[in-house]
Design an enzyme around this catalytic site. Sequence first.
Site, PDB file in Angstrom:
ATOM      1  N   HIS A  12       5.020   3.033   1.500  1.00  0.00           N
ATOM      2  CA  HIS A  12       4.136   2.389   2.490  1.00  0.00           C
ATOM      3  C   HIS A  12       3.669   3.351   3.582  1.00  0.00           C
ATOM      4  O   HIS A  12       2.884   2.952   4.439  1.00  0.00           O
ATOM      5  CB  HIS A  12       4.858   1.203   3.149  1.00  0.00           C
ATOM      6  CG  HIS A  12       5.076   0.052   2.217  1.00  0.00           C
ATOM      7  ND1 HIS A  12       4.058  -0.787   1.827  1.00  0.00           N
ATOM      8  CD2 HIS A  12       6.185  -0.384   1.575  1.00  0.00           C
ATOM      9  CE1 HIS A  12       4.538  -1.698   0.998  1.00  0.00           C
ATOM     10  NE2 HIS A  12       5.828  -1.471   0.826  1.00  0.00           N
TER      11      HIS A  12
ATOM     12  N   ASP B 128       8.007   2.108  14.109  1.00  0.00           N
ATOM     13  CA  ASP B 128       7.259   2.711  13.012  1.00  0.00           C
ATOM     14  C   ASP B 128       8.043   3.933  12.518  1.00  0.00           C
ATOM     15  O   ASP B 128       8.339   4.846  13.307  1.00  0.00           O
ATOM     16  CB  ASP B 128       5.874   3.129  13.540  1.00  0.00           C
ATOM     17  CG  ASP B 128       4.997   3.738  12.464  1.00  0.00           C
ATOM     18  OD1 ASP B 128       5.482   3.959  11.339  1.00  0.00           O
ATOM     19  OD2 ASP B 128       3.817   4.000  12.765  1.00  0.00           O
TER      20      ASP B 128
ATOM     21  N   GLN C   4      10.537  -9.827   9.784  1.00  0.00           N
ATOM     22  CA  GLN C   4      11.665  -9.453   8.918  1.00  0.00           C
ATOM     23  C   GLN C   4      12.910  -9.140   9.751  1.00  0.00           C
ATOM     24  O   GLN C   4      14.026  -9.489   9.372  1.00  0.00           O
ATOM     25  CB  GLN C   4      11.303  -8.246   8.056  1.00  0.00           C
ATOM     26  CG  GLN C   4      10.330  -8.567   6.945  1.00  0.00           C
ATOM     27  CD  GLN C   4      10.207  -7.448   5.924  1.00  0.00           C
ATOM     28  OE1 GLN C   4      10.562  -6.315   6.181  1.00  0.00           O
ATOM     29  NE2 GLN C   4       9.685  -7.790   4.766  1.00  0.00           N
TER      30      GLN C   4
ATOM     31  N   GLU D 296      12.504   1.960  -1.368  1.00  0.00           N
ATOM     32  CA  GLU D 296      11.111   1.553  -1.605  1.00  0.00           C
ATOM     33  C   GLU D 296      10.317   1.271  -0.328  1.00  0.00           C
ATOM     34  O   GLU D 296       9.599   0.268  -0.249  1.00  0.00           O
ATOM     35  CB  GLU D 296      11.075   0.357  -2.562  1.00  0.00           C
ATOM     36  CG  GLU D 296      11.714   0.716  -3.900  1.00  0.00           C
ATOM     37  CD  GLU D 296      11.692  -0.392  -4.935  1.00  0.00           C
ATOM     38  OE1 GLU D 296      10.915  -1.346  -4.788  1.00  0.00           O
ATOM     39  OE2 GLU D 296      12.465  -0.285  -5.908  1.00  0.00           O
TER      40      GLU D 296
HETATM   41  C1  LIG Z   1       9.496  -2.998  -0.236  1.00  0.00           C
HETATM   42  S1  LIG Z   1      10.169  -3.345   1.334  1.00  0.00           S
HETATM   43  C2  LIG Z   1      11.826  -2.738   1.118  1.00  0.00           C
HETATM   44  C3  LIG Z   1      12.748  -3.293   2.149  1.00  0.00           C
HETATM   45  C4  LIG Z   1      14.200  -2.834   2.057  1.00  0.00           C
HETATM   46  N1  LIG Z   1      14.307  -1.398   2.006  1.00  0.00           N
HETATM   47  C5  LIG Z   1      14.846  -3.450   0.858  1.00  0.00           C
HETATM   48  O1  LIG Z   1      15.011  -2.766  -0.159  1.00  0.00           O
HETATM   49  O2  LIG Z   1      15.177  -4.642   0.930  1.00  0.00           O
HETATM   50  C6  LIG Z   1       9.450  -2.105   2.387  1.00  0.00           C
HETATM   51  C7  LIG Z   1       9.925  -2.189   3.826  1.00  0.00           C
HETATM   52  O3  LIG Z   1       9.419  -1.079   4.566  1.00  0.00           O
HETATM   53  C8  LIG Z   1       8.990  -1.540   5.838  1.00  0.00           C
HETATM   54  N2  LIG Z   1       7.974  -0.597   6.331  1.00  0.00           N
HETATM   55  C9  LIG Z   1       6.803  -0.303   5.759  1.00  0.00           C
HETATM   56  N3  LIG Z   1       6.131   0.581   6.511  1.00  0.00           N
HETATM   57  C10 LIG Z   1       6.908   0.867   7.581  1.00  0.00           C
HETATM   58  C11 LIG Z   1       6.771   1.741   8.704  1.00  0.00           C
HETATM   59  N4  LIG Z   1       5.691   2.471   8.901  1.00  0.00           N
HETATM   60  N5  LIG Z   1       7.789   1.796   9.577  1.00  0.00           N
HETATM   61  C12 LIG Z   1       8.916   1.044   9.405  1.00  0.00           C
HETATM   62  N6  LIG Z   1       9.090   0.200   8.363  1.00  0.00           N
HETATM   63  C13 LIG Z   1       8.093   0.116   7.458  1.00  0.00           C
HETATM   64  C14 LIG Z   1       8.430  -2.910   5.555  1.00  0.00           C
HETATM   65  O4  LIG Z   1       8.273  -3.692   6.712  1.00  0.00           O
HETATM   66  C15 LIG Z   1       9.477  -3.430   4.587  1.00  0.00           C
HETATM   67  O5  LIG Z   1      10.575  -3.938   5.280  1.00  0.00           O
END
Ligand SMILES: C[S@@+](CC[C@H](N)C(=O)[O-])C[C@H]1O[C@@H](n2cnc3c(N)ncnc32)[C@H](O)[C@@H]1O
Length: 298
Positions: A153, A131, A108, A149
Amino acid sequence: MKKSDFQTVVQDPIQRAKKYQEMVGTYFDLVTDSYRQHWGESFHFAIFSGSESLKDALTNTERFIANSGQFRSDMKILDVGCGVAGPAINIAIYSGAHITGVNINAQQLEIANQLVEEHGLSDKIELVLADAMHMPFENDSFDAVYIFEAGCHMPDKANFYQECARVLRPGGVFVGIDWFTAENLTTEQKTKYIEPICRYHAVPNIISLSDLIKCLISVGLTVEVAENIENHGNILRNWELMDTTIAQNIRGLIPWLLPSTLKMLTKGGYALLDGVKSGTFILGRWQAHKPVQLHEGV
Ligand SMILES: C[S@@+](CC[C@H](N)C(=O)[O-])C[C@H]1O[C@@H](n2cnc3c(N)ncnc32)[C@H](O)[C@@H]1O
């Protein structure tokens, strides 16, 4: 993570939390192309005020959050879980602020870097592979932190919000939109509505808005707003638009030959809709501040 291991891990809440890094990484490796194709460069739900396009509703939702944080051009802002930087690009253009996006998914971030360059925003947006549970930033680094959102996660919400509060400067603002459960769900409701949402979206667990408030208060933030975003417009239109896309996808295919990722996304979309319609799942937003003087020990 191998796809077969991923399928096993997502079934089990304990494994989802334990192996969240690999699980989330694999999930977004699988779905990013489909998300972009069907939803655009912002991977979150939109608040609709009428019959505007999805793109307009997404932009307006991002501006709504930027307004709630009073983002300005002299601010240094952190976007946690920035996806392919759709929100960061829109918010940088809208507010003029400098934005740092953090994301655990390298694929991404590669796309995000390309998009930022295409928009001529390389001096305004910086992207960091990390992270969000352990961010490589000093304490008190940002004037504002926002999330679209991505908190859902995170495996341990209390530690996650502690980390967000840590990098926010005293007086800074923390705003966002995320996935929450309704209050006081029964075990049956959690099993029937929330567990499928988690499983199909690589989400370790989902907390309620009152749990969010408790987390934010416990890390020393002052909470001004924590509410269902349906107070601000229609969200069901997200699924009406999704339905059309899914129908278009399926039309050319025999349903059981649907590629497995599209099947997971389709089931995930319906699981969310069931959650919204049953009143067990909500999209919530919050607005909080880090007090200028934190109490001792916080
Ligand atoms: C549903 S997507 C939303 C992306 C962005 N905020 C948007 O609205 O377009 C969730 C995002 O959180 C990131 N993510 C999830 N867990 C993460 C973590 N532990 N550390 C950093 N990024 C994380 C994912 O890779 C993804 O890019």
